[in-house]
Write a protein that holds these residues in place. Sequence first.
Motif, PDB file in Angstrom:
ATOM      1  N   UNK A 101       0.812  -1.213   0.000  1.00  0.00           N
ATOM      2  CA  UNK A 101       0.000   0.000   0.000  1.00  0.00           C
ATOM      3  C   UNK A 101       0.850   1.270   0.000  1.00  0.00           C
ATOM      4  N   UNK A 102       2.163   1.135  -0.182  1.00  0.00           N
ATOM      5  CA  UNK A 102       3.043   2.295  -0.056  1.00  0.00           C
ATOM      6  C   UNK A 102       2.807   3.331  -1.150  1.00  0.00           C
ATOM      7  N   UNK A 103       2.505   2.886  -2.370  1.00  0.00           N
ATOM      8  CA  UNK A 103       2.272   3.828  -3.461  1.00  0.00           C
ATOM      9  C   UNK A 103       1.033   4.669  -3.185  1.00  0.00           C
ATOM     10  N   UNK A 104      -0.080   4.019  -2.831  1.00  0.00           N
ATOM     11  CA  UNK A 104      -1.305   4.757  -2.526  1.00  0.00           C
ATOM     12  C   UNK A 104      -1.070   5.741  -1.390  1.00  0.00           C
ATOM     13  N   UNK A 105      -0.349   5.294  -0.357  1.00  0.00           N
ATOM     14  CA  UNK A 105      -0.055   6.185   0.763  1.00  0.00           C
ATOM     15  C   UNK A 105       0.777   7.385   0.355  1.00  0.00           C
ATOM     16  N   UNK A 106       1.750   7.168  -0.535  1.00  0.00           N
ATOM     17  CA  UNK A 106       2.604   8.273  -0.970  1.00  0.00           C
ATOM     18  C   UNK A 106       1.841   9.305  -1.792  1.00  0.00           C
ATOM     19  N   UNK A 107       0.728   8.896  -2.397  1.00  0.00           N
ATOM     20  CA  UNK A 107      -0.097   9.815  -3.178  1.00  0.00           C
ATOM     21  C   UNK A 107      -1.063  10.607  -2.307  1.00  0.00           C
ATOM     22  N   UNK A 108      -1.152  10.229  -1.021  1.00  0.00           N
ATOM     23  CA  UNK A 108      -2.029  10.944  -0.113  1.00  0.00           C
ATOM     24  C   UNK A 108      -3.314  10.228   0.224  1.00  0.00           C
ATOM     25  N   UNK A 109      -3.473   8.980  -0.234  1.00  0.00           N
ATOM     26  CA  UNK A 109      -4.679   8.211   0.064  1.00  0.00           C
ATOM     27  C   UNK A 109      -4.540   7.595   1.460  1.00  0.00           C
ATOM     28  N   UNK A 110      -5.535   7.739   2.334  1.00  0.00           N
ATOM     29  CA  UNK A 110      -5.464   7.063   3.643  1.00  0.00           C
ATOM     30  C   UNK A 110      -5.366   5.556   3.450  1.00  0.00           C
ATOM     31  N   UNK A 111      -4.563   4.899   4.271  1.00  0.00           N
ATOM     32  CA  UNK A 111      -4.386   3.453   4.116  1.00  0.00           C
ATOM     33  C   UNK A 111      -5.294   2.653   5.037  1.00  0.00           C
ATOM     34  N   UNK A 281       8.177  11.189 -20.056  1.00  0.00           N
ATOM     35  CA  UNK A 281       7.701  12.562 -20.175  1.00  0.00           C
ATOM     36  C   UNK A 281       6.651  12.817 -19.108  1.00  0.00           C
ATOM     37  N   UNK A 282       6.701  13.984 -18.505  1.00  0.00           N
ATOM     38  CA  UNK A 282       5.739  14.332 -17.461  1.00  0.00           C
ATOM     39  C   UNK A 282       4.365  14.580 -18.069  1.00  0.00           C
ATOM     40  N   UNK A 283       3.364  13.935 -17.503  1.00  0.00           N
ATOM     41  CA  UNK A 283       1.970  14.224 -17.849  1.00  0.00           C
ATOM     42  C   UNK A 283       1.391  15.111 -16.761  1.00  0.00           C
ATOM     43  N   UNK A 284       1.391  16.415 -17.009  1.00  0.00           N
ATOM     44  CA  UNK A 284       0.983  17.355 -15.968  1.00  0.00           C
ATOM     45  C   UNK A 284      -0.506  17.191 -15.657  1.00  0.00           C
ATOM     46  N   UNK A 285      -0.810  16.984 -14.365  1.00  0.00           N
ATOM     47  CA  UNK A 285      -2.197  16.812 -13.946  1.00  0.00           C
ATOM     48  C   UNK A 285      -2.864  15.613 -14.589  1.00  0.00           C
ATOM     49  N   UNK A 286      -2.079  14.610 -14.987  1.00  0.00           N
ATOM     50  CA  UNK A 286      -2.622  13.492 -15.731  1.00  0.00           C
ATOM     51  C   UNK A 286      -3.456  12.523 -14.921  1.00  0.00           C
ATOM     52  N   UNK A 287      -3.334  12.551 -13.594  1.00  0.00           N
ATOM     53  CA  UNK A 287      -4.121  11.660 -12.741  1.00  0.00           C
ATOM     54  C   UNK A 287      -5.088  12.487 -11.916  1.00  0.00           C
ATOM     55  N   UNK A 288      -6.369  12.191 -12.054  1.00  0.00           N
ATOM     56  CA  UNK A 288      -7.419  12.856 -11.285  1.00  0.00           C
ATOM     57  C   UNK A 288      -7.834  11.904 -10.163  1.00  0.00           C
ATOM     58  N   UNK A 289      -7.310  12.165  -8.967  1.00  0.00           N
ATOM     59  CA  UNK A 289      -7.471  11.244  -7.849  1.00  0.00           C
ATOM     60  C   UNK A 289      -8.241  11.932  -6.724  1.00  0.00           C
ATOM     61  N   UNK A 290      -9.167  11.210  -6.106  1.00  0.00           N
ATOM     62  CA  UNK A 290      -9.922  11.743  -4.979  1.00  0.00           C
ATOM     63  C   UNK A 290      -9.119  11.518  -3.691  1.00  0.00           C
ATOM     64  N   UNK A 291      -8.851  12.624  -2.990  1.00  0.00           N
ATOM     65  CA  UNK A 291      -8.077  12.589  -1.740  1.00  0.00           C
ATOM     66  C   UNK A 291      -8.860  13.319  -0.649  1.00  0.00           C
ATOM     67  N   UNK A 292      -8.473  13.113   0.614  1.00  0.00           N
ATOM     68  CA  UNK A 292      -9.174  13.817   1.698  1.00  0.00           C
ATOM     69  C   UNK A 292      -9.119  15.322   1.495  1.00  0.00           C
ATOM     70  N   UNK A 293     -10.202  16.015   1.852  1.00  0.00           N
ATOM     71  CA  UNK A 293     -10.246  17.468   1.735  1.00  0.00           C
ATOM     72  C   UNK A 293      -9.290  18.120   2.711  1.00  0.00           C
ATOM     73  N   UNK A 294      -8.832  19.285   2.357  1.00  0.00           N
ATOM     74  CA  UNK A 294      -7.900  20.014   3.214  1.00  0.00           C
ATOM     75  C   UNK A 294      -8.659  20.882   4.222  1.00  0.00           C
TER      76      UNK A 294
END
Length: 294
Positions: A101-111, A281-294
């Motif tokens: 689960x380390x990748x998901x955690x590094x993206x900011x998803x709660x584990x 090559x960098x895909x800027x904003x290429x992943x639209x992921x739902x994360x906890x609100x700030x």
Amino acid sequence: MAEVATFAMSDQLLVVIDPAARRTDGESVRIAKDVLSAGAATKVCLPEGPAEFARALARRGSRRPVVIGDDRALMRAVSLLHRQRQLAECVLSVVPVGAALSLAGSLGVPTGAVAAARAVLDGEERRLDLLVDDSDGVVLGTLRIPPVRDPAAPAGMNGANGANGATAVGAVPGRPWLRTCQSLVRTLVPVRGTPAAESGPSRLRVEVDGMTLVDLDQPVEAVSVVPGIAGVAEVEVRPASVGAEASPLRAAGRTVTVSGAHFRYRADEVVSGPVLRKTWTVGEGGLRLVLPGR
């Protein structure tokens, strides 16, 4: 990185539960499914393999996809959507369940299953940068050359059990010569997964936006590339030290090309290669992921 408003509770969700998650931690899967079903209209899919997993995503319609599974399930979903050229149009959610689960955690998803499921319902869309290679592969986390040994791999794959990853066999009564032969074979035959070309420093050319960061005349111990922010990747090269430790070389850019002797690379959870040349090559904003609100 852009943000949009939180999602409405009336959103319809397509919940795709990876089979490995069901086998590994059925209780967490049940909890996540209950939380999601209590907060939104859900359609649950239980694919039995990659083909059914792909069909479920392709037939999602207007439903927002939610993947319950580990890092490999997340990468499978992202890769499928990318190959279908639907990644930029799809807001993806993930509830991490499983061993890796380390990748998901590094993206900011709660584990945790409950926190992650609540983030699916109440979170915000974040646009994250990613890397796309010249073979249409996608990297969300860190790219490493050479690949870091996987501590979770079976011992034989890391050379701990003798020649070619085979389990060593003790001497058979009446055949003392067998142990001698086995020892000789282990000495002469390279261990599977550890080719001689990858056992020491590599000679690679690393170019960032067309500028050479390190060339073939400088052996390197490791190269890492990470999607940063604002459409650039962060590149670090660790030269092979002679005597005093050499300082890492760092650069940032939109395109990274690595070339040289046959090399392998680890992109997130997958080891690929060997290749002679590869460009990311960098895909800027290429992943639209739902994360906890700030």
